[in-house]
Design a protein around this motif. Structure first.
Motif, short mmCIF file in Angstrom:
data_model
loop_
_atom_site.label_atom_id
_atom_site.label_comp_id
_atom_site.label_asym_id
_atom_site.label_seq_id
_atom_site.Cartn_x
_atom_site.Cartn_y
_atom_site.Cartn_z
N LEU A 97 2.40 6.61 -0.63
CA LEU A 97 1.94 6.04 -1.90
C LEU A 97 2.58 6.80 -3.06
CD1 LEU A 97 -1.83 5.57 -0.98
CD2 LEU A 97 0.03 3.91 -0.80
N HIS A 98 2.69 6.14 -4.22
CA HIS A 98 3.49 6.71 -5.29
C HIS A 98 2.84 6.69 -6.67
CE1 HIS A 98 6.45 5.42 -2.15
NE2 HIS A 98 6.87 6.65 -2.37
N SER A 99 1.58 6.31 -6.77
CA SER A 99 0.93 6.30 -8.09
C SER A 99 0.04 7.52 -8.24
CB SER A 99 0.09 5.03 -8.26
OG SER A 99 -1.08 5.08 -7.48
N PHE A 100 -0.14 7.96 -9.49
CA PHE A 100 -0.98 9.12 -9.75
C PHE A 100 -2.42 8.85 -9.32
CE2 PHE A 100 -3.78 11.67 -12.43
CZ PHE A 100 -3.25 12.94 -12.21
N THR A 101 -2.90 7.64 -9.55
CA THR A 101 -4.28 7.30 -9.16
C THR A 101 -4.47 7.43 -7.66
OG1 THR A 101 -4.49 5.78 -11.03
CG2 THR A 101 -6.03 5.50 -9.20
N SER A 102 -3.51 6.91 -6.88
CA SER A 102 -3.64 7.00 -5.43
C SER A 102 -3.57 8.45 -4.97
CB SER A 102 -2.57 6.16 -4.74
OG SER A 102 -1.27 6.64 -5.06
N TRP A 103 -2.69 9.25 -5.60
CA TRP A 103 -2.63 10.66 -5.24
C TRP A 103 -3.94 11.37 -5.55
CZ3 TRP A 103 2.72 11.44 -7.98
CH2 TRP A 103 3.75 10.98 -7.13
N GLY A 104 -4.55 11.03 -6.68
CA GLY A 104 -5.83 11.64 -7.02
C GLY A 104 -6.90 11.33 -5.99
N ILE A 105 -6.96 10.07 -5.54
CA ILE A 105 -7.94 9.68 -4.52
C ILE A 105 -7.66 10.41 -3.21
CG2 ILE A 105 -8.74 7.75 -3.11
CD1 ILE A 105 -8.17 5.94 -5.58
N LEU A 106 -6.40 10.49 -2.83
CA LEU A 106 -6.03 11.15 -1.57
C LEU A 106 -6.37 12.64 -1.61
CD1 LEU A 106 -2.56 9.46 -0.90
CD2 LEU A 106 -4.68 9.08 0.38
N ARG A 107 -6.07 13.30 -2.74
CA ARG A 107 -6.35 14.74 -2.82
C ARG A 107 -7.85 15.03 -2.85
NH1 ARG A 107 -3.80 17.14 -0.27
NH2 ARG A 107 -4.29 19.11 -1.28
N ALA A 108 -8.62 14.18 -3.53
CA ALA A 108 -10.07 14.35 -3.53
C ALA A 108 -10.63 14.15 -2.13
CB ALA A 108 -10.72 13.38 -4.51
N ALA A 109 -10.15 13.10 -1.44
CA ALA A 109 -10.62 12.84 -0.07
C ALA A 109 -10.24 13.98 0.87
CB ALA A 109 -10.04 11.52 0.43
N ALA A 110 -9.04 14.54 0.69
CA ALA A 110 -8.62 15.67 1.52
C ALA A 110 -9.54 16.87 1.31
CB ALA A 110 -7.17 16.04 1.21
N GLY A 111 -10.01 17.06 0.08
CA GLY A 111 -10.95 18.14 -0.19
C GLY A 111 -12.27 17.94 0.53
N VAL A 112 -12.77 16.72 0.52
CA VAL A 112 -14.01 16.42 1.24
C VAL A 112 -13.84 16.69 2.73
CG1 VAL A 112 -15.64 14.59 1.87
CG2 VAL A 112 -14.76 14.71 -0.47
#
Length: 399
Positions: A97-112
């Motif tokens: 994925l290449h959008s900032f929004t998708s990266w934000g969701i992925l990084r938050a989910a990785a933290g969980v």
């Protein structure tokens, strides 16, 4: 094979499986962003301030995951396996994925995911070690984050030479291989719930006196948050900081894996600290070491300075967690889960604030010097206050 031999083999199997589990969930899932960030900055996919936001979203996810553990009713074996699979998918997703929004969701989910896996796998591993009379192997479990960080540092930079997409996907595939190697180990009995025995051995299960315990618990929660803030700026931006100080040098790519490697002996040594040693003094010493490590990157921005700073920051990293959990059990005994949760939440808040404070300031000034000095001051303050709390308690006992 004798029963003792089987127990010893089972203890090592559990410890090594949990080590790999934490290497994936923490080292790759949580901290792969650190060596990948300068690559993404160089490609123009992120600005430094946006990188700080992504880092804080990951730490916010870790905070939410940690505080939600006690309310989760799903079988813990599924939580560990599901969290590991999700971690691999989320790493690959950063490259796909290449959008900032998708990266934000992925990084938050990785933290969980990293929080869930850490809590449930730690609980299972520590219980297995207690059942097999091998509590000293707890240090092996907590070398996992250091091993994972070292791998991300060494492989992330190499894979990133083909671009950040290849780097993220390569790290995700590495996670798949590691998860497959330990998948069956978690069939050996059911894991305890998150509120189970996820702390140190029962040697410190007797709670302290109520009046003293209340005050010490408040201090533990507050000062543990300073540790989260104090280390996270360096842990998030170390390769970026080193490249600013040493332009054109090949060494900045090696300071992050050195930080990870330093965690390994620190975890092993910390797990063997005698239980009669006061945890507050151990925490004071560990905070002081990290403060010195952070200061070195400002006061001595050379190859030697960054190398020593990485070692001093890394060695106490998981030892601080071990000592804090031990102190929670000293204060609350077997009912320490709630206090551990509050302390973890405080640490998480410190981690969230760190990048949000440091990245905009560094982008405006062109330097991480001021954020790093503030971080070092926070760690030094925590060290002094832990020593003062210990001294005050000694005076009360003497009276």
């Amino acid at each position: 094979m004798s029963e003792i031999g089987r127990d010893r083999r089972g203890a090592w199997r559990a410890a090594l499986a949990c080590m790999v589990t934490l290497a994936v969930a923490m080292g790759l899932g949580r901290f792969a962003f650190t060596p990948m960030l300068p690559i993404m900055l160089n490609e123009g996919k992120l600005q430094l301030e946006a990188g700080g936001v992504l880092a804080s979203l990951n730490y916010l996810g870790y905070f939410l995951g940690a505080v939600s553990c006690a309310a989760i009713g799903i079988k813990a074996k599924r939580m560990v396996r599901g969290g590991l699979v999700a971690t691999a998918v989320l790493l690959v997703g950063m490259g796909v994925l290449h959008s900032f929004t998708s990266w934000g969701i992925l990084r938050a989910a990785a933290g969980v995911m990293s929080a869930w896996v850490f809590v449930f796998a730690s609980g299972w591993g520590l219980r297995r070690l207690a059942e097999t009379n091998s509590p000293a192997l707890a240090g092996v479990i907590y070398t996992g984050p250091g091993i994972g960080i070292a791998m991300t540092g060494l492989l992330g930079g190499a894979l990133g030479r083909w671009g950040s997409e290849a780097g993220w996907i390569g790290l995700g595939l590495l996670a798949v291989v590691l998860v497959a190697s330990i998948w069956r180990v978690f069939d050996d009995g059911e894991l305890p719930s998150a509120g189970g025995s996820a702390g140190p051995s029962a040697a410190q299960a007797s709670p302290a006196a109520p009046a003293a315990a209340r005050s010490d618990a408040v201090w533990l929660v507050a000062l543990y948050g300073l540790a989260g803030f104090g280390y996270i700026i360096t842990a998030t931006f170390l390769p970026v900081i080193a490249r600013q100080a040493l332009p054109g040098s090949p060494w900045p790519d090696f300071f992050w894996p050195l930080f990870g490697l330093a965690i390994i002996p620190g975890a092993l040594i910390g797990a063997r600290a005698p239980v009669h040693w006061d945890n507050r003094l151990l925490l004071a010493a560990a905070y002081a070491l990290q403060a010195l490590g952070v200061v070195l990157s400002v006061a001595w921005p050379t190859i030697v300075g960054f190398a020593l700073g990485s070692l001093l920051l890394g060695m106490p990293f998981t030892a601080i967690t071990l000592f804090a959990m031990r102190d929670a059990r000293r204060l609350r005994g077997n009912a320490a889960a709630g206090l551990i949760g509050y302390a973890t939440a405080s640490y998480g808040v410190g981690q969230i604030i760190g990048p949000l404070f440091a990245a905009p300031l560094a982008q405006r000034t062109g330097s991480f010097e001021l954020p790093l000095l503030v971080a070092a001051a926070a760690l030094a303050l925590g060290s002094v206050l832990f020593a003062l709390v210990w001294s005050k308690s000694r005076r009360k006992v003497a009276l």
